[in-house]
Scaffold this motif. Structure first.
Motif, PDB file in Angstrom:
ATOM      1  N   ALA A  70     -14.828  -2.395   5.264  1.00  0.00           N
ATOM      2  CA  ALA A  70     -13.316  -2.999   4.851  1.00  0.00           C
ATOM      3  C   ALA A  70     -13.224  -3.721   3.439  1.00  0.00           C
ATOM      4  O   ALA A  70     -12.327  -3.513   2.831  1.00  0.00           O
ATOM      5  CB  ALA A  70     -12.853  -3.982   6.074  1.00  0.00           C
ATOM      6  N   GLN A  71     -14.359  -4.445   3.247  1.00  0.00           N
ATOM      7  CA  GLN A  71     -14.522  -4.942   1.879  1.00  0.00           C
ATOM      8  C   GLN A  71     -14.089  -4.093   0.708  1.00  0.00           C
ATOM      9  O   GLN A  71     -13.677  -4.217  -0.135  1.00  0.00           O
ATOM     10  CB  GLN A  71     -15.509  -6.057   1.797  1.00  0.00           C
ATOM     11  CG  GLN A  71     -15.398  -7.160   2.861  1.00  0.00           C
ATOM     12  CD  GLN A  71     -16.857  -8.127   2.689  1.00  0.00           C
ATOM     13  OE1 GLN A  71     -18.009  -7.433   3.035  1.00  0.00           O
ATOM     14  NE2 GLN A  71     -16.702  -9.229   2.141  1.00  0.00           N
ATOM     15  N   ARG A  72     -15.008  -2.979   0.738  1.00  0.00           N
ATOM     16  CA  ARG A  72     -15.116  -1.992  -0.057  1.00  0.00           C
ATOM     17  C   ARG A  72     -13.811  -1.235  -0.143  1.00  0.00           C
ATOM     18  O   ARG A  72     -13.432  -0.886  -1.317  1.00  0.00           O
ATOM     19  CB  ARG A  72     -16.183  -0.904   0.040  1.00  0.00           C
ATOM     20  CG  ARG A  72     -17.643  -1.568  -0.322  1.00  0.00           C
ATOM     21  CD  ARG A  72     -18.822  -1.217   0.561  1.00  0.00           C
ATOM     22  NE  ARG A  72     -20.028  -1.950   0.036  1.00  0.00           N
ATOM     23  CZ  ARG A  72     -20.362  -3.207   0.381  1.00  0.00           C
ATOM     24  NH1 ARG A  72     -19.350  -3.815   1.101  1.00  0.00           N
ATOM     25  NH2 ARG A  72     -21.418  -3.797  -0.195  1.00  0.00           N
ATOM     26  N   VAL A  73     -13.113  -0.977   0.837  1.00  0.00           N
ATOM     27  CA  VAL A  73     -11.796  -0.502   0.735  1.00  0.00           C
ATOM     28  C   VAL A  73     -10.659  -1.434   0.128  1.00  0.00           C
ATOM     29  O   VAL A  73     -10.258  -0.900  -0.789  1.00  0.00           O
ATOM     30  CB  VAL A  73     -11.296  -0.100   2.357  1.00  0.00           C
ATOM     31  CG1 VAL A  73      -9.826   0.514   2.252  1.00  0.00           C
ATOM     32  CG2 VAL A  73     -12.166   1.012   2.683  1.00  0.00           C
ATOM     33  N   GLU A  74     -10.884  -2.655   0.572  1.00  0.00           N
ATOM     34  CA  GLU A  74      -9.994  -3.595  -0.192  1.00  0.00           C
ATOM     35  C   GLU A  74     -10.088  -3.653  -1.482  1.00  0.00           C
ATOM     36  O   GLU A  74      -9.180  -3.650  -2.349  1.00  0.00           O
ATOM     37  CB  GLU A  74      -9.968  -5.030   0.438  1.00  0.00           C
ATOM     38  CG  GLU A  74      -9.011  -6.107   0.240  1.00  0.00           C
ATOM     39  CD  GLU A  74      -9.316  -6.638  -1.138  1.00  0.00           C
ATOM     40  OE1 GLU A  74      -8.512  -7.167  -1.704  1.00  0.00           O
ATOM     41  OE2 GLU A  74     -10.579  -6.710  -1.539  1.00  0.00           O
ATOM     42  N   ARG A  75     -11.343  -3.661  -2.041  1.00  0.00           N
ATOM     43  CA  ARG A  75     -11.760  -3.751  -3.409  1.00  0.00           C
ATOM     44  C   ARG A  75     -11.297  -2.383  -4.250  1.00  0.00           C
ATOM     45  O   ARG A  75     -10.685  -2.536  -5.385  1.00  0.00           O
ATOM     46  CB  ARG A  75     -13.055  -4.056  -3.573  1.00  0.00           C
ATOM     47  CG  ARG A  75     -13.319  -4.357  -5.100  1.00  0.00           C
ATOM     48  CD  ARG A  75     -14.971  -4.837  -5.493  1.00  0.00           C
ATOM     49  NE  ARG A  75     -15.807  -3.706  -4.794  1.00  0.00           N
ATOM     50  CZ  ARG A  75     -16.727  -3.881  -3.910  1.00  0.00           C
ATOM     51  NH1 ARG A  75     -16.734  -4.824  -3.327  1.00  0.00           N
ATOM     52  NH2 ARG A  75     -17.496  -2.991  -3.530  1.00  0.00           N
ATOM     53  N   GLN A  76     -11.355  -1.415  -3.615  1.00  0.00           N
ATOM     54  CA  GLN A  76     -11.111  -0.136  -4.294  1.00  0.00           C
ATOM     55  C   GLN A  76      -9.609   0.018  -4.401  1.00  0.00           C
ATOM     56  O   GLN A  76      -9.148   0.308  -5.537  1.00  0.00           O
ATOM     57  CB  GLN A  76     -11.753   0.966  -3.505  1.00  0.00           C
ATOM     58  CG  GLN A  76     -13.164   1.065  -3.802  1.00  0.00           C
ATOM     59  CD  GLN A  76     -13.491   1.849  -5.265  1.00  0.00           C
ATOM     60  OE1 GLN A  76     -12.819   2.185  -5.916  1.00  0.00           O
ATOM     61  NE2 GLN A  76     -14.716   1.515  -5.673  1.00  0.00           N
ATOM     62  N   LEU A  77      -8.600  -0.340  -3.515  1.00  0.00           N
ATOM     63  CA  LEU A  77      -7.331  -0.051  -3.352  1.00  0.00           C
ATOM     64  C   LEU A  77      -6.748  -1.224  -4.161  1.00  0.00           C
ATOM     65  O   LEU A  77      -5.860  -0.990  -5.065  1.00  0.00           O
ATOM     66  CB  LEU A  77      -6.895  -0.305  -2.046  1.00  0.00           C
ATOM     67  CG  LEU A  77      -7.068   0.850  -0.934  1.00  0.00           C
ATOM     68  CD1 LEU A  77      -6.532   0.310   0.189  1.00  0.00           C
ATOM     69  CD2 LEU A  77      -6.735   2.006  -1.453  1.00  0.00           C
ATOM     70  N   ARG A  78      -7.544  -2.277  -4.378  1.00  0.00           N
ATOM     71  CA  ARG A  78      -6.965  -3.390  -5.502  1.00  0.00           C
ATOM     72  C   ARG A  78      -7.255  -3.224  -6.959  1.00  0.00           C
ATOM     73  O   ARG A  78      -6.582  -3.300  -7.820  1.00  0.00           O
ATOM     74  CB  ARG A  78      -7.519  -4.915  -5.158  1.00  0.00           C
ATOM     75  CG  ARG A  78      -7.115  -5.851  -5.860  1.00  0.00           C
ATOM     76  CD  ARG A  78      -7.527  -7.224  -5.085  1.00  0.00           C
ATOM     77  NE  ARG A  78      -8.916  -7.235  -4.575  1.00  0.00           N
ATOM     78  CZ  ARG A  78      -9.977  -7.394  -5.317  1.00  0.00           C
ATOM     79  NH1 ARG A  78     -10.200  -7.926  -6.557  1.00  0.00           N
ATOM     80  NH2 ARG A  78     -11.231  -7.287  -4.723  1.00  0.00           N
ATOM     81  N   THR A  79      -8.485  -2.494  -7.336  1.00  0.00           N
ATOM     82  CA  THR A  79      -9.086  -2.434  -8.650  1.00  0.00           C
ATOM     83  C   THR A  79      -8.736  -1.123  -9.223  1.00  0.00           C
ATOM     84  O   THR A  79      -8.389  -1.018 -10.082  1.00  0.00           O
ATOM     85  CB  THR A  79     -10.428  -3.026  -8.494  1.00  0.00           C
ATOM     86  OG1 THR A  79     -11.375  -2.002  -7.891  1.00  0.00           O
ATOM     87  CG2 THR A  79     -10.658  -4.422  -8.225  1.00  0.00           C
ATOM     88  N   SER A  80      -9.117  -0.212  -8.256  1.00  0.00           N
ATOM     89  CA  SER A  80      -9.183   1.118  -8.987  1.00  0.00           C
ATOM     90  C   SER A  80      -7.608   1.882  -8.933  1.00  0.00           C
ATOM     91  O   SER A  80      -7.152   2.460  -9.708  1.00  0.00           O
ATOM     92  CB  SER A  80     -10.124   2.005  -8.520  1.00  0.00           C
ATOM     93  OG  SER A  80      -9.943   2.292  -7.110  1.00  0.00           O
ATOM     94  N   VAL A  81      -7.018   1.648  -7.747  1.00  0.00           N
ATOM     95  CA  VAL A  81      -5.567   2.290  -7.357  1.00  0.00           C
ATOM     96  C   VAL A  81      -4.520   1.195  -7.883  1.00  0.00           C
ATOM     97  O   VAL A  81      -3.455   1.589  -7.855  1.00  0.00           O
ATOM     98  CB  VAL A  81      -5.549   2.491  -5.754  1.00  0.00           C
ATOM     99  CG1 VAL A  81      -4.354   3.353  -5.563  1.00  0.00           C
ATOM    100  CG2 VAL A  81      -6.482   3.313  -5.343  1.00  0.00           C
ATOM    101  N   LYS A  82      -5.010  -0.131  -7.903  1.00  0.00           N
ATOM    102  CA  LYS A  82      -4.124  -1.028  -8.656  1.00  0.00           C
ATOM    103  C   LYS A  82      -2.985  -1.441  -7.571  1.00  0.00           C
ATOM    104  O   LYS A  82      -1.752  -1.596  -7.954  1.00  0.00           O
ATOM    105  CB  LYS A  82      -3.425  -0.443  -9.883  1.00  0.00           C
ATOM    106  CG  LYS A  82      -4.618  -0.298 -11.020  1.00  0.00           C
ATOM    107  CD  LYS A  82      -5.298  -1.336 -11.313  1.00  0.00           C
ATOM    108  CE  LYS A  82      -6.151  -1.061 -12.552  1.00  0.00           C
ATOM    109  NZ  LYS A  82      -7.377  -1.889 -12.801  1.00  0.00           N
ATOM    110  N   ARG A  83      -3.327  -1.411  -6.140  1.00  0.00           N
ATOM    111  CA  ARG A  83      -2.281  -1.881  -5.087  1.00  0.00           C
ATOM    112  C   ARG A  83      -2.611  -3.267  -5.001  1.00  0.00           C
ATOM    113  O   ARG A  83      -3.647  -3.828  -4.887  1.00  0.00           O
ATOM    114  CB  ARG A  83      -2.644  -0.920  -4.084  1.00  0.00           C
ATOM    115  CG  ARG A  83      -2.572   0.548  -4.146  1.00  0.00           C
ATOM    116  CD  ARG A  83      -0.659   0.803  -4.056  1.00  0.00           C
ATOM    117  NE  ARG A  83      -0.384   0.645  -2.631  1.00  0.00           N
ATOM    118  CZ  ARG A  83       0.701  -0.196  -2.248  1.00  0.00           C
ATOM    119  NH1 ARG A  83       1.086  -0.962  -3.021  1.00  0.00           N
ATOM    120  NH2 ARG A  83       0.933  -0.194  -0.941  1.00  0.00           N
TER     121      ARG A  83
END
Length: 268
Positions: free
Chosen positions: A191-204
């Motif tokens: 879950a932490q990795r999903v949250e970080r990727q959506l926030r940083t790479s997808v810019k959500r």
């Protein structure tokens, strides 16, 4: 769901993971030839479907958006990680009971279960949320679980199927809190990795990693997460989520998190 929940509703993954590390009994599928573990099977679950359309915006429906993201995610895993078996709970607009979704994962001996949904709330509500099984921390967290769990009201004999569970009762949700304790460490890790990727790479925008009692996660015997991809009740987010290219971007973020998680657990 009020926006103030963005900060105080977030779970404390570091603390929870540390406290429950000893309880985490889940291991990935073993590769006997090398005595190493392999993440062999992932089950992808598009929330709602068929007679259950989920929440809605002006034109977009949760069942359709969730399916678009899941199909894009599955395609990326299949193309880039051919050693992983991808199983879908649905690939078309059909209704699948919540306990059957978990049963599909269990029958396939999945190493990870990923369920994608869309959120509903005030028109100003925005951002992603990544949920694991656990005790809700706020009334708003309970509200999300109650909304998603209310799907069972459309199922036949739901009181018998779910042992008298009442989706409107806070007490019913509290009883779920320990059911996934054996898998909480890896659930939170992913879950932490999903949250970080959506926030940083997808810019959500992110509303954090949270916990509550979701039926779809309750009976799954492996690490499991539920991803709320955004608010269809927010016109700007609805436009974003209803776009096929953006669904692929969201899927790419989840895929990158999946790849990181797999490599870390396999020691690669």
């Amino acid at each position: 769901m009020a926006d103030s929940n963005r900060s105080r509703g977030a779970a404390r993954p570091d603390t929870i993971a540390a406290d429950l590390e000893k309880a985490n009994g889940h291991q990935l599928s073993a590769d006997n030839s090398s005595n190493r573990y392999r993440l062999r099977t992932v089950v992808l679950d598009a929330g709602h479907g068929g007679k259950d359309r989920g929440c809605a915006g002006a034109s977009a429906r949760e069942a359709d958006v969730a399916l678009g993201i899941i199909l894009a995610l599955g395609k990326q895993i299949e193309e880039n990680l051919p050693d992983v078996k991808v199983v879908y709970t649905r690939k078309t607009n059909v209704f699948v009971e919540l306990d059957e979704r978990a049963a599909i994962a269990n029958r396939n001996h999945a190493d990870l279960f990923i369920s994608v949904h869309c959120n509903a709330g005030p028109s100003a509500g925005h951002g992603t949320e990544v949920w694991t099984m656990g005790l809700h921390k706020t009334t708003a967290n309970l509200g999300v679980a109650q909304r998603e769990n209310s799907v069972i009201l459309q199922e036949k004999n739901y009181q018998t199927r779910y042992n008298g569970f009442d989706p409107s009762s806070p007490q019913s949700h509290i009883m779920f809190s320990l059911f996934q304790s054996a898998y909480i460490t890896n659930s939170l890790r992913f879950a932490q990795r999903v949250e970080r990727q959506l926030r940083t790479s997808v810019k959500r925008p992110s509303r954090g990693v949270k916990q509550a009692g979701f039926i779809v996660l309750w009976k799954s015997t492996m690490p499991s997460v539920l991803i709320e991809s955004g608010f269809l009740t927010n016109p700007a987010e609805e436009r974003y989520l209803n776009d096929k290219a953006n669904q692929s971007y969201m899927a790419a973020g989840i895929y990158r998190a999946f790849r990181e998680y797999k490599r870390e657990l396999e020691g690669g």
